[in-house]
Design a protein around this motif. Structure first.
Motif, PDB file in Angstrom:
ATOM      1  N   VAL A 116      11.695  12.867   3.761  1.00  0.00           N
ATOM      2  CA  VAL A 116      10.381  12.686   4.389  1.00  0.00           C
ATOM      3  C   VAL A 116       9.953  11.244   4.156  1.00  0.00           C
ATOM      4  N   GLU A 117       9.783  10.492   5.240  1.00  0.00           N
ATOM      5  CA  GLU A 117       9.391   9.078   5.135  1.00  0.00           C
ATOM      6  C   GLU A 117       8.175   8.835   6.030  1.00  0.00           C
ATOM      7  N   ILE A 118       7.119   8.287   5.442  1.00  0.00           N
ATOM      8  CA  ILE A 118       5.858   8.119   6.177  1.00  0.00           C
ATOM      9  C   ILE A 118       5.888   6.936   7.151  1.00  0.00           C
ATOM     10  N   ASP A 119       6.686   5.912   6.851  1.00  0.00           N
ATOM     11  CA  ASP A 119       6.611   4.657   7.603  1.00  0.00           C
ATOM     12  C   ASP A 119       7.540   4.685   8.814  1.00  0.00           C
ATOM     13  N   GLU A 173       6.954  11.810   8.282  1.00  0.00           N
ATOM     14  CA  GLU A 173       5.651  12.412   7.965  1.00  0.00           C
ATOM     15  C   GLU A 173       5.181  11.950   6.599  1.00  0.00           C
ATOM     16  N   ASP A 174       3.894  12.216   6.351  1.00  0.00           N
ATOM     17  CA  ASP A 174       3.308  11.991   5.025  1.00  0.00           C
ATOM     18  C   ASP A 174       3.665  13.215   4.177  1.00  0.00           C
ATOM     19  N   VAL A 175       4.320  13.005   3.041  1.00  0.00           N
ATOM     20  CA  VAL A 175       4.764  14.144   2.219  1.00  0.00           C
ATOM     21  C   VAL A 175       3.587  15.029   1.794  1.00  0.00           C
ATOM     22  N   MET A 176       2.396  14.430   1.660  1.00  0.00           N
ATOM     23  CA  MET A 176       1.242  15.202   1.207  1.00  0.00           C
ATOM     24  C   MET A 176       0.744  16.155   2.303  1.00  0.00           C
ATOM     25  N   ILE A 220      11.897  12.132  -1.050  1.00  0.00           N
ATOM     26  CA  ILE A 220      10.590  11.667  -0.592  1.00  0.00           C
ATOM     27  C   ILE A 220      10.625  10.141  -0.566  1.00  0.00           C
ATOM     28  N   GLY A 221      10.444   9.558   0.619  1.00  0.00           N
ATOM     29  CA  GLY A 221      10.423   8.103   0.734  1.00  0.00           C
ATOM     30  C   GLY A 221      11.814   7.510   0.767  1.00  0.00           C
ATOM     31  N   ALA A 222      12.352   7.284   1.977  1.00  0.00           N
ATOM     32  CA  ALA A 222      13.757   6.849   2.098  1.00  0.00           C
ATOM     33  C   ALA A 222      13.931   5.348   1.944  1.00  0.00           C
ATOM     34  N   GLY A 223      12.898   4.551   2.252  1.00  0.00           N
ATOM     35  CA  GLY A 223      13.100   3.100   2.305  1.00  0.00           C
ATOM     36  C   GLY A 223      14.142   2.799   3.364  1.00  0.00           C
ATOM     37  N   ILE A 224      15.188   2.015   3.000  1.00  0.00           N
ATOM     38  CA  ILE A 224      16.258   1.768   3.979  1.00  0.00           C
ATOM     39  C   ILE A 224      17.446   2.708   3.748  1.00  0.00           C
ATOM     40  N   ALA A 270      13.882  11.458  -5.808  1.00  0.00           N
ATOM     41  CA  ALA A 270      13.094  10.409  -5.158  1.00  0.00           C
ATOM     42  C   ALA A 270      12.827   9.236  -6.083  1.00  0.00           C
ATOM     43  N   ASN A 271      12.727   8.076  -5.455  1.00  0.00           N
ATOM     44  CA  ASN A 271      12.129   6.917  -6.095  1.00  0.00           C
ATOM     45  C   ASN A 271      10.703   6.916  -5.547  1.00  0.00           C
ATOM     46  N   LEU A 272       9.792   7.536  -6.291  1.00  0.00           N
ATOM     47  CA  LEU A 272       8.471   7.861  -5.739  1.00  0.00           C
ATOM     48  C   LEU A 272       7.602   6.629  -5.527  1.00  0.00           C
ATOM     49  N   TYR A 315       4.504   4.708  -6.158  1.00  0.00           N
ATOM     50  CA  TYR A 315       3.723   4.874  -7.386  1.00  0.00           C
ATOM     51  C   TYR A 315       2.290   5.369  -7.150  1.00  0.00           C
ATOM     52  N   TYR A 316       1.735   5.049  -5.966  1.00  0.00           N
ATOM     53  CA  TYR A 316       0.326   5.404  -5.773  1.00  0.00           C
ATOM     54  C   TYR A 316       0.090   6.904  -5.675  1.00  0.00           C
ATOM     55  N   ILE A 317       1.173   7.694  -5.495  1.00  0.00           N
ATOM     56  CA  ILE A 317       0.967   9.151  -5.412  1.00  0.00           C
ATOM     57  C   ILE A 317       1.897   9.919  -6.357  1.00  0.00           C
ATOM     58  N   GLY A 354       0.813  -1.217   0.000  1.00  0.00           N
ATOM     59  CA  GLY A 354       0.000   0.000   0.000  1.00  0.00           C
ATOM     60  C   GLY A 354       0.847   1.268   0.000  1.00  0.00           C
ATOM     61  N   LEU A 355       2.046   1.195   0.575  1.00  0.00           N
ATOM     62  CA  LEU A 355       2.914   2.385   0.618  1.00  0.00           C
ATOM     63  C   LEU A 355       3.904   2.394  -0.543  1.00  0.00           C
ATOM     64  N   GLY A 356       3.696   1.495  -1.508  1.00  0.00           N
ATOM     65  CA  GLY A 356       4.559   1.490  -2.707  1.00  0.00           C
ATOM     66  C   GLY A 356       6.002   1.154  -2.382  1.00  0.00           C
ATOM     67  N   GLN A 357       6.207   0.216  -1.447  1.00  0.00           N
ATOM     68  CA  GLN A 357       7.574  -0.080  -1.006  1.00  0.00           C
ATOM     69  C   GLN A 357       8.265  -1.098  -1.911  1.00  0.00           C
ATOM     70  N   ASN A 358       8.913  -0.580  -2.950  1.00  0.00           N
ATOM     71  CA  ASN A 358       9.778  -1.392  -3.813  1.00  0.00           C
ATOM     72  C   ASN A 358      11.157  -0.751  -3.725  1.00  0.00           C
ATOM     73  N   PHE A 359      12.079  -1.421  -3.028  1.00  0.00           N
ATOM     74  CA  PHE A 359      13.380  -0.807  -2.757  1.00  0.00           C
ATOM     75  C   PHE A 359      14.369  -1.121  -3.881  1.00  0.00           C
ATOM     76  N   LEU A 360      15.218  -0.157  -4.178  1.00  0.00           N
ATOM     77  CA  LEU A 360      16.186  -0.327  -5.275  1.00  0.00           C
ATOM     78  C   LEU A 360      17.316  -1.283  -4.885  1.00  0.00           C
ATOM     79  N   ILE A 361      17.589  -2.260  -5.759  1.00  0.00           N
ATOM     80  CA  ILE A 361      18.705  -3.189  -5.483  1.00  0.00           C
ATOM     81  C   ILE A 361      19.721  -3.180  -6.622  1.00  0.00           C
TER      82      ILE A 361
HETATM   83  N1  SAM Z   1      14.137   5.428  -1.731  1.00  0.00           N
HETATM   84  C1  SAM Z   1      13.964   4.017  -1.450  1.00  0.00           C
HETATM   85  C2  SAM Z   1      14.571   3.189  -2.555  1.00  0.00           C
HETATM   86  O1  SAM Z   1      14.772   3.742  -3.649  1.00  0.00           O
HETATM   87  O2  SAM Z   1      14.808   1.994  -2.323  1.00  0.00           O
HETATM   88  C3  SAM Z   1      12.478   3.651  -1.240  1.00  0.00           C
HETATM   89  C4  SAM Z   1      11.585   3.901  -2.422  1.00  0.00           C
HETATM   90  S1  SAM Z   1       9.985   3.157  -2.271  1.00  0.00           S
HETATM   91  C5  SAM Z   1       9.531   3.077  -3.994  1.00  0.00           C
HETATM   92  C6  SAM Z   1       8.920   4.487  -1.727  1.00  0.00           C
HETATM   93  C7  SAM Z   1       9.136   4.948  -0.279  1.00  0.00           C
HETATM   94  O3  SAM Z   1       8.194   6.014  -0.031  1.00  0.00           O
HETATM   95  C8  SAM Z   1       8.864   3.907   0.790  1.00  0.00           C
HETATM   96  O4  SAM Z   1       9.889   3.942   1.734  1.00  0.00           O
HETATM   97  C9  SAM Z   1       7.529   4.342   1.420  1.00  0.00           C
HETATM   98  O5  SAM Z   1       7.389   3.965   2.771  1.00  0.00           O
HETATM   99  C10 SAM Z   1       7.588   5.862   1.245  1.00  0.00           C
HETATM  100  N2  SAM Z   1       6.275   6.532   1.198  1.00  0.00           N
HETATM  101  C11 SAM Z   1       5.104   6.049   0.739  1.00  0.00           C
HETATM  102  N3  SAM Z   1       4.134   6.956   0.832  1.00  0.00           N
HETATM  103  C12 SAM Z   1       4.698   8.082   1.369  1.00  0.00           C
HETATM  104  C13 SAM Z   1       4.197   9.360   1.741  1.00  0.00           C
HETATM  105  N4  SAM Z   1       2.906   9.674   1.546  1.00  0.00           N
HETATM  106  N5  SAM Z   1       5.030  10.253   2.293  1.00  0.00           N
HETATM  107  C14 SAM Z   1       6.362   9.932   2.485  1.00  0.00           C
HETATM  108  N6  SAM Z   1       6.882   8.732   2.157  1.00  0.00           N
HETATM  109  C15 SAM Z   1       6.072   7.810   1.621  1.00  0.00           C
END
Ligand code: SAM
Length: 287
Positions: free
Chosen positions: A75-78, A100-103, A54-58, A124-126, A128-130, A24-31
């Protein structure tokens, strides 16, 4: 921490913290180890720049940004990722992590507090849902941002970077071109992520304009016109605009004629100048 693209290292971190991916949070981390350095370099992470991520992942991209830029705010929501990031990014003293939620975050304050005096890039690696809402939020709020370099789904990237007047153009194309000069940088295959998504991606860069390329009488109405024109692609332009703007069809037809456009024209055939002229012509029927 180096090696954040190494599957063994990632699995060890995720296991130690009991972390499971949220779809749901679009968590696909880059490898794929070559992608983050490229995003950082092509995305203006450099001396004299502050980077908002926006969205740090690990922290795989954050690490590459922090090596090159003066300062990074991410800014990382999780909340589950925050202790992980504190470990993986411990060697850097130029990163602020904001849970926080970036929105909903006050991005103007984040930029002011972290990057005063620097040029500002978004990288950012955004999730996808937003994708479109985030890009439009960054552009419409007229934040002091110079460039936005983001990974998006390939189809979305094609639409965002399409030329006006081409078949791929949509409402987002016009809106993005009003605020920036978009460019497709490179493609990224689905195998570059963990877990692997069902679609391929691409990285795009938007160089934010100081001034819009066309002038309109009412910016909000201009965007309503653009969205309205593309709202029902199978209907003709007059019907779509009449339904979405609540203006009688005769008046819409009159405005289309007045703008010098053919009644059969399709929304994707209009240039930005033509949309601007059409919006100005329609505006009088809205008052
Ligand atoms: N940057 C990392 C990478 O490239 O591996 C993670 C990218 S992953 C596609 C998207 C990241 O955005 C996840 O860590 C997710 O938890 C975070 N995320 C999702 N919705 C978000 C929001 N509304 N505000 C901030 N971060 C959000």
């Amino acid at each position: 921490m180096e090696n954040l693209t190494n599957i063994g290292v990632i699995k060890d971190i995720l296991e130690r913290y009991g972390f499971s991916f949220s779809k749901g949070l679009g968590q696909n981390f880059l490898i794929n180890p070559s992608v983050c350095p490229k995003i950082a370099e092509m995305g203006n992470a450099a001396s004299g720049w502050g980077v908002l991520e926006i969205g740090a992942g690990i922290g795989v991209l954050t690490h590459e940004l922090a090596k090159r830029a003066d300062k990074v705010a991410v800014v990382e929501i999780d909340g589950r990722l925050i202790p992980i990031l504190n470990e993986t990014l411990a060697e850097h003293d130029n990163i602020t992590i904001i849970n926080e939620d970036v929105m909903k975050a006050d991005l103007a304050a984040i930029i002011r507090e972290n990057f005063s005096g620097s040029k500002v890039a978004v990288c950012a690696n955004l999730p996808y849902y937003i994708t479109s809402p985030v890009i439009m939020l960054l552009l419409e709020s007229r934040l002091p941002i110079d460039s936005i370099t983001v990974m998006v789904q390939k189809e979305a990237g094609k639409r965002i970077c399409a030329g006006m007047g081409t078949r791929d153009a949509g409402a987002v194309t016009a809106a993005v071109r009003y605020f920036s000069e978009p460019r497709l940088l490179f493609d990224v295959s689905r195998g570059s992520f963990m877990p692997s998504p069902n679609v391929d991606s691409c990285v795009i860069r938007l160089d934010v304009r100081r001034e819009p390329p066309v002038s309109v009488n009412d910016e909000k109405f201009f965007f309503r016109t653009v969205r309205g024109a593309f709202s029902q692609r199978r209907k003709n332009l007059a019907n779509s605009l009449s339904a979405s703007l609540g203006i009688p069809k005769n008046d819409v037809s009159e405005a289309i004629k007045q703008t010098g456009l053919s009644m059969n024209i399709r929304p994707e055939q209009l240039s930005l100048d033509e949309f601007a002229a059409l919006a100005d012509a329609l505006l009088i029927y809205c008052r």
